[in-house]
Scaffold this motif. Sequence first.
Motif, short mmCIF file in Angstrom:
data_model
loop_
_atom_site.label_atom_id
_atom_site.label_comp_id
_atom_site.label_asym_id
_atom_site.label_seq_id
_atom_site.Cartn_x
_atom_site.Cartn_y
_atom_site.Cartn_z
N TYR A 134 0.81 -1.34 0.00
CA TYR A 134 -0.07 0.08 0.06
C TYR A 134 1.02 1.27 0.09
O TYR A 134 0.68 2.29 -0.93
N LEU A 135 1.75 1.41 0.78
CA LEU A 135 2.52 2.72 1.10
C LEU A 135 3.52 2.69 -0.35
O LEU A 135 3.63 3.69 -0.71
N MET A 136 4.24 1.63 -0.63
CA MET A 136 5.13 1.77 -1.70
C MET A 136 4.48 1.90 -3.02
O MET A 136 4.63 2.76 -3.92
N GLY A 137 3.20 1.33 -3.04
CA GLY A 137 2.31 1.51 -4.11
C GLY A 137 1.65 2.85 -4.35
O GLY A 137 1.62 3.22 -5.71
N ARG A 138 1.37 3.29 -3.42
CA ARG A 138 0.84 4.96 -3.61
C ARG A 138 1.99 5.81 -4.10
O ARG A 138 1.72 6.32 -5.07
N ILE A 139 3.23 5.46 -3.57
CA ILE A 139 4.44 6.32 -4.30
C ILE A 139 4.54 6.06 -5.70
O ILE A 139 4.47 6.89 -6.48
N MET A 193 9.93 -4.54 0.13
CA MET A 193 9.67 -5.60 -0.91
C MET A 193 8.13 -5.78 -1.28
O MET A 193 7.77 -6.23 -2.34
N GLY A 194 7.28 -5.29 -0.19
CA GLY A 194 5.76 -5.32 -0.58
C GLY A 194 5.45 -4.75 -1.74
O GLY A 194 4.75 -4.96 -2.26
N GLY A 195 6.33 -3.58 -2.14
CA GLY A 195 5.87 -2.74 -3.27
C GLY A 195 6.55 -3.00 -4.39
O GLY A 195 6.41 -2.65 -5.65
N GLU A 196 7.78 -3.81 -4.23
CA GLU A 196 8.82 -4.26 -5.49
C GLU A 196 7.91 -4.98 -6.44
O GLU A 196 7.97 -4.74 -7.75
N ASN A 197 7.33 -6.17 -6.39
CA ASN A 197 6.91 -7.02 -7.28
C ASN A 197 5.65 -6.44 -7.92
O ASN A 197 5.49 -6.41 -9.17
N PRO A 198 4.65 -5.77 -7.18
CA PRO A 198 3.55 -5.00 -8.06
C PRO A 198 4.22 -3.81 -8.83
O PRO A 198 3.41 -3.56 -9.91
N SER A 199 5.15 -3.23 -8.34
CA SER A 199 5.51 -2.04 -9.36
C SER A 199 6.21 -2.30 -10.45
O SER A 199 6.12 -2.13 -11.33
N ALA A 200 6.86 -3.54 -10.18
CA ALA A 200 7.34 -4.14 -11.60
C ALA A 200 6.55 -4.78 -12.52
O ALA A 200 6.80 -4.63 -13.68
N ALA A 201 5.49 -5.40 -11.90
CA ALA A 201 4.29 -5.94 -12.82
C ALA A 201 3.82 -4.64 -13.55
O ALA A 201 3.30 -4.95 -14.87
N GLY A 214 -1.23 -5.07 -5.62
CA GLY A 214 -0.14 -5.23 -4.80
C GLY A 214 -0.83 -5.80 -3.40
O GLY A 214 -0.25 -6.80 -2.76
N VAL A 215 -1.79 -5.12 -2.85
CA VAL A 215 -2.44 -5.48 -1.60
C VAL A 215 -2.89 -6.85 -1.74
O VAL A 215 -2.54 -7.62 -0.78
N PRO A 216 -4.00 -7.27 -2.46
CA PRO A 216 -4.19 -8.66 -2.08
C PRO A 216 -3.34 -9.72 -2.56
O PRO A 216 -3.43 -10.92 -2.07
N PHE A 217 -2.49 -9.14 -3.48
CA PHE A 217 -1.29 -10.42 -3.89
C PHE A 217 -0.52 -10.51 -2.62
O PHE A 217 -0.20 -11.79 -2.31
N THR A 218 0.10 -9.61 -2.09
CA THR A 218 1.06 -9.71 -0.82
C THR A 218 0.36 -10.22 0.22
O THR A 218 0.68 -11.14 1.00
N LEU A 219 -1.16 -10.00 0.39
CA LEU A 219 -1.84 -10.73 1.38
C LEU A 219 -1.86 -12.09 1.34
O LEU A 219 -1.80 -12.82 2.22
N ALA A 220 -2.48 -12.64 -0.01
CA ALA A 220 -2.54 -13.87 0.03
C ALA A 220 -1.13 -14.74 0.03
O ALA A 220 -1.07 -15.74 0.71
#
Length: 452
Positions: A88-93, A145-153, A383-389
């Motif tokens: 959430y935090l890194m995704g917002r950025i 790392m929570g924002g790494e994979n979703p940002s790359a995707a 990112g949020v549902p992906f990392t949560l699961a």
Amino acid sequence: MTPAVVNSGTQTGGSGTLSADEDARKSRRALLAATVGGVVESFDWTVYAVLAPFFAVQVFPGDDPVTQLLGAYLGFAVGFVVRPLGSYLMGRIADARGRRFGLTLSMAVISAASVLIAALPTAATIGAAAPVLLVVLRLVQGLSMGGENPSAAAYVTETAPRALRFLYSAISYSGVIIGNVLSFGVLTLLLTTLGKDGVTGGGWRIGFLMAAVLGLLALWIRRGAQESEEFTAQAAHRPTGAERRALLRTHARHLAAVFLITLGATVGYYFGTTYLPQYAAQLGVASAADSAAAMLPPLLVLIAAMAGVGRLADRLGALRTLRTGLALLAVGTVPLMTALAHRTLPMWLVTVVYLLLIAAPIGLANVLFAQLFPVAVRVVAMGVPFTLATGLFGGTFPLLAQALGKAGQLTLVPWWAAGAAAISFLGTYLVRASTTPSATHATSLSTREDHA
């Protein structure tokens, strides 16, 4: 409209050839920037786990090695716990400042934390402050790392050639597999050159320094990559907080789809790449050490299979290919593991076949998830549902499997993995069939017009 069409003739006096070549180079550089992040993230995550038995006695106070190791694994677990918050935090950025900025920031933080872990004073020097600092640094890494994979995707989705979008998805996610391979290679190298006592006495710090070096390399590559044109085109029309929340509510169905599809994919990934050697050892068909040492060829097969599945998805459709892969995973897991238990099939063949079964779920999900959402909320929404699961089901799978084995219910492990794959298969039906790259682009454009 692809970038090649937009730029046609602008640099070549009308021929468009140079523009197409330049566009291809930009796409490949963007792919490299995304892939190298997966290598670093996976390497950092795995090297901590494989080195924990060696640094635990130095970093955690006390005389009980078991308690010290449990403390080290606590540091591993907290990273999973904070990943959704990091998404959430890194995704917002990344959604506000850009994919390139988000990717660069996350890599810089991950690398800095690795350097600090490598330089961490021992418990003999600073007492209880040593484990506290370690856990804090792992929290920081987990957030990044929570924002790494979703940002790359999101970056791959917005920069890849449309005809190769899912091939690029598979290649970018293969960085995770490469990072795993490198981490075990580093451990082997350290044990060969320094011995167990040497690694325990401080050689473990070299592993974290190597993680930092890989991070700096990734940082250098990412600083040379360009921002995605799709993000740049909408940067001037950032939604307000209320508008972002409205977009997320509008896409609640796809938020649920990401969570459910990730559930089976992450269980399959951790079963096939992490727990399978231990599972074979508990069955008595192979030793854990021998099985782990034999994982390299199957992992290389997995990387090739992911690329093949990605190319197939570009031709036949990602949703159809993913759905087929999950169905095969759900149906094939129990018979495959039963054959292993009865020694009908050898361990190496079971490993290769199972990794082939997870190629589609883990190779296609990145870009498929990202294209479900508008650009303005893309990183946060996927990112949020992906990392949560991943945290709830992937991170806990080895622990759950071990507990079932200890309770004498080892045969339930493949049933759980198969059931998770079946849930993910059903989750694919939450994805609207009309959700395509062009449809997502249209949704994003309409969002811009509404906000303008």
